[in-house]
Design a protein around this motif. Sequence first.
Motif, PDB file in Angstrom:
ATOM      1  N   LEU A 227       0.819  -1.207   0.000  1.00  0.00           N
ATOM      2  CA  LEU A 227       0.000   0.000   0.000  1.00  0.00           C
ATOM      3  C   LEU A 227       0.859   1.266   0.000  1.00  0.00           C
ATOM      4  CD1 LEU A 227      -2.687  -1.253   2.512  1.00  0.00           C
ATOM      5  CD2 LEU A 227      -3.033  -0.799   0.085  1.00  0.00           C
ATOM      6  N   ALA A 228       1.976   1.207   0.716  1.00  0.00           N
ATOM      7  CA  ALA A 228       2.886   2.360   0.712  1.00  0.00           C
ATOM      8  C   ALA A 228       3.376   2.645  -0.701  1.00  0.00           C
ATOM      9  CB  ALA A 228       4.061   2.101   1.650  1.00  0.00           C
ATOM     10  N   LEU A 229       3.665   1.575  -1.467  1.00  0.00           N
ATOM     11  CA  LEU A 229       4.092   1.745  -2.857  1.00  0.00           C
ATOM     12  C   LEU A 229       2.962   2.307  -3.720  1.00  0.00           C
ATOM     13  CD1 LEU A 229       6.293  -1.273  -4.046  1.00  0.00           C
ATOM     14  CD2 LEU A 229       6.865   1.143  -4.085  1.00  0.00           C
ATOM     15  N   CYS A 230       1.736   1.850  -3.441  1.00  0.00           N
ATOM     16  CA  CYS A 230       0.586   2.355  -4.207  1.00  0.00           C
ATOM     17  C   CYS A 230       0.524   3.877  -4.143  1.00  0.00           C
ATOM     18  CB  CYS A 230      -0.714   1.766  -3.657  1.00  0.00           C
ATOM     19  SG  CYS A 230      -1.032   0.068  -4.134  1.00  0.00           S
ATOM     20  N   PHE A 231       0.686   4.404  -2.919  1.00  0.00           N
ATOM     21  CA  PHE A 231       0.579   5.850  -2.758  1.00  0.00           C
ATOM     22  C   PHE A 231       1.834   6.565  -3.250  1.00  0.00           C
ATOM     23  CE2 PHE A 231      -2.493   4.391   0.516  1.00  0.00           C
ATOM     24  CZ  PHE A 231      -3.618   5.002  -0.015  1.00  0.00           C
ATOM     25  N   ALA A 232       3.006   5.963  -2.972  1.00  0.00           N
ATOM     26  CA  ALA A 232       4.258   6.616  -3.374  1.00  0.00           C
ATOM     27  C   ALA A 232       4.383   6.708  -4.886  1.00  0.00           C
ATOM     28  CB  ALA A 232       5.452   5.862  -2.792  1.00  0.00           C
ATOM     29  N   MET A 233       3.933   5.645  -5.582  1.00  0.00           N
ATOM     30  CA  MET A 233       4.071   5.592  -7.041  1.00  0.00           C
ATOM     31  C   MET A 233       2.774   5.942  -7.769  1.00  0.00           C
ATOM     32  SD  MET A 233       7.228   4.737  -7.039  1.00  0.00           S
ATOM     33  CE  MET A 233       7.543   4.449  -8.768  1.00  0.00           C
ATOM     34  N   LYS A 234       1.739   6.362  -6.984  1.00  0.00           N
ATOM     35  CA  LYS A 234       0.437   6.738  -7.562  1.00  0.00           C
ATOM     36  C   LYS A 234      -0.154   5.605  -8.414  1.00  0.00           C
ATOM     37  CE  LYS A 234       1.553  11.707  -7.711  1.00  0.00           C
ATOM     38  NZ  LYS A 234       1.340  11.842  -6.287  1.00  0.00           N
ATOM     39  N   GLN A 235      -0.023   4.386  -7.890  1.00  0.00           N
ATOM     40  CA  GLN A 235      -0.558   3.222  -8.598  1.00  0.00           C
ATOM     41  C   GLN A 235      -1.958   2.895  -8.054  1.00  0.00           C
ATOM     42  OE1 GLN A 235       0.704   1.192 -11.087  1.00  0.00           O
ATOM     43  NE2 GLN A 235       2.394   2.627 -11.397  1.00  0.00           N
ATOM     44  N   TYR A 236      -2.916   3.726  -8.406  1.00  0.00           N
ATOM     45  CA  TYR A 236      -4.250   3.576  -7.837  1.00  0.00           C
ATOM     46  C   TYR A 236      -5.018   2.393  -8.432  1.00  0.00           C
ATOM     47  CZ  TYR A 236      -3.125   8.090  -5.869  1.00  0.00           C
ATOM     48  OH  TYR A 236      -2.503   9.099  -5.178  1.00  0.00           O
ATOM     49  N   ASP A 237      -4.681   2.017  -9.652  1.00  0.00           N
ATOM     50  CA  ASP A 237      -5.306   0.813 -10.216  1.00  0.00           C
ATOM     51  C   ASP A 237      -4.918  -0.420  -9.398  1.00  0.00           C
ATOM     52  OD1 ASP A 237      -6.473   2.299 -12.167  1.00  0.00           O
ATOM     53  OD2 ASP A 237      -4.991   1.836 -13.719  1.00  0.00           O
ATOM     54  N   ALA A 238      -3.642  -0.484  -9.017  1.00  0.00           N
ATOM     55  CA  ALA A 238      -3.178  -1.602  -8.192  1.00  0.00           C
ATOM     56  C   ALA A 238      -3.835  -1.561  -6.818  1.00  0.00           C
ATOM     57  CB  ALA A 238      -1.655  -1.555  -8.055  1.00  0.00           C
ATOM     58  N   LEU A 239      -4.055  -0.362  -6.291  1.00  0.00           N
ATOM     59  CA  LEU A 239      -4.721  -0.215  -4.993  1.00  0.00           C
ATOM     60  C   LEU A 239      -6.122  -0.806  -5.048  1.00  0.00           C
ATOM     61  CD1 LEU A 239      -4.860   0.881  -2.121  1.00  0.00           C
ATOM     62  CD2 LEU A 239      -5.499   3.106  -3.065  1.00  0.00           C
ATOM     63  N   ASP A 240      -6.835  -0.550  -6.142  1.00  0.00           N
ATOM     64  CA  ASP A 240      -8.175  -1.124  -6.312  1.00  0.00           C
ATOM     65  C   ASP A 240      -8.120  -2.656  -6.281  1.00  0.00           C
ATOM     66  OD1 ASP A 240      -9.313   1.343  -6.501  1.00  0.00           O
ATOM     67  OD2 ASP A 240      -9.329   1.397  -8.691  1.00  0.00           O
ATOM     68  N   GLU A 241      -7.092  -3.216  -6.917  1.00  0.00           N
ATOM     69  CA  GLU A 241      -6.979  -4.678  -7.019  1.00  0.00           C
ATOM     70  C   GLU A 241      -6.751  -5.326  -5.661  1.00  0.00           C
ATOM     71  OE1 GLU A 241      -4.282  -6.179  -9.960  1.00  0.00           O
ATOM     72  OE2 GLU A 241      -4.826  -4.629 -11.408  1.00  0.00           O
ATOM     73  N   ILE A 242      -5.966  -4.677  -4.805  1.00  0.00           N
ATOM     74  CA  ILE A 242      -5.589  -5.327  -3.543  1.00  0.00           C
ATOM     75  C   ILE A 242      -6.417  -4.854  -2.351  1.00  0.00           C
ATOM     76  CG2 ILE A 242      -3.227  -5.647  -4.343  1.00  0.00           C
ATOM     77  CD1 ILE A 242      -2.374  -3.403  -2.467  1.00  0.00           C
ATOM     78  N   SER A 243      -7.328  -3.908  -2.575  1.00  0.00           N
ATOM     79  CA  SER A 243      -8.072  -3.348  -1.435  1.00  0.00           C
ATOM     80  C   SER A 243      -8.930  -4.394  -0.740  1.00  0.00           C
ATOM     81  CB  SER A 243      -8.938  -2.175  -1.898  1.00  0.00           C
ATOM     82  OG  SER A 243      -9.885  -2.604  -2.865  1.00  0.00           O
ATOM     83  N   ASP A 244      -9.382  -5.400  -1.471  1.00  0.00           N
ATOM     84  CA  ASP A 244     -10.223  -6.435  -0.866  1.00  0.00           C
ATOM     85  C   ASP A 244      -9.449  -7.331   0.094  1.00  0.00           C
ATOM     86  OD1 ASP A 244     -12.472  -5.560  -2.170  1.00  0.00           O
ATOM     87  OD2 ASP A 244     -12.195  -6.910  -3.885  1.00  0.00           O
ATOM     88  N   THR A 245      -8.124  -7.240   0.063  1.00  0.00           N
ATOM     89  CA  THR A 245      -7.317  -8.077   0.965  1.00  0.00           C
ATOM     90  C   THR A 245      -6.948  -7.345   2.255  1.00  0.00           C
ATOM     91  OG1 THR A 245      -5.232  -7.378  -0.058  1.00  0.00           O
ATOM     92  CG2 THR A 245      -6.322  -9.304  -1.004  1.00  0.00           C
ATOM     93  N   LEU A 246      -7.402  -6.113   2.416  1.00  0.00           N
ATOM     94  CA  LEU A 246      -7.126  -5.362   3.649  1.00  0.00           C
ATOM     95  C   LEU A 246      -7.831  -6.011   4.828  1.00  0.00           C
ATOM     96  CD1 LEU A 246      -7.629  -1.730   2.282  1.00  0.00           C
ATOM     97  CD2 LEU A 246      -5.462  -2.905   2.640  1.00  0.00           C
TER      98      LEU A 246
END
Length: 333
Positions: A227-246
């Motif tokens: 998640l830190a990488l998602c925000f640091a690299m602005k990879q919001y598509d990847a954030l959507d993919e992994i959000s269900d695993t939170l």
Amino acid sequence: SSDRIHMKVIAHQMARSLELRGDLAQAIEKYEMAGTLQDEFPRLALQANDLRLLFNYISERSPAEIPPKLLLWIARFYEAHRQIDLAIEYYEYAHAKREIVRLNCCIGRWDDAATIVKKCNQRSVICFYARMLIKKIDYYSKPDNATPTVDVDKLKHDVIEQFRRARQFAQAMDFALQYEMIDDILALSFSAPPSLVCKAAQWFESQKEAKNAILLYSRAGRMNRALALCFAMKQYDALDEISDTLNSKTDPNVLLRCGQYFVESQRWSKAAQCFALAQQFEKVIELCNKHNIKLQSSVIHELSELKADPEVMKRFALLCEQQGEYQTAANFI
């Protein structure tokens, strides 16, 4: 002799004595009784300069009656004298699959070696074949040795497959990383241990392949890093993919950042889930009331098992009541 405990030792000593006196036939019988024939017979025949003794012994018996180590010696003898088919025959008698694979590879019979390995379930044999393939790749990867008849890329995939069959995921992953085989690295991440998946994620991160790094960090259970990488690299598509695993074990600060991102993108349900896992229940109640949201029952069940401050759990009870989970709410009031 009545000394059965030392019977084999005595038989071996008698055999040595008979051998020194030149009575080789009797010596062979005693070595057989002592169970040391497979070690002593080749030496005896060579010292006597009479290999016929050994080959006569072999010809008079079926392979099942001959010690496996002696069969191996015969196979290696034939191999040394370039009688390849006879060598393979005796390796087969000795059930020495690895030696058969090695010899076939050395003489260029790669298809025969592949057929044997395909039918074999011994991990050591499969790994040995994979290492032979790596040597072949190293040879044909050199510009001077390159040839159109050898598909090096296919060989690389074969190596990965063999290591995977043998469940040697570390060797498979190291090989895939060495040759930057991205599709194979991602495929291996489904079955490799978390430590290897994390190693692959670090490699992707070093290669600036943020999306794949995030995916593998999440598979390895390193959600905070993903998640830190998602925000640091602005990879919001990847954030959507992994959000269900939170889950509730995710860093609360990361959960709050995820929740804020989902609020800004007007994905109210995902935002409410993140705030709930971060125990920000007032925000969750506000979102649910404002946007008519119902949390997943799995999230409420997970939160109900938390041990938190009583005041926090009272707020959770209010959330449960608002969500219609009255039985759960009653446990915290």
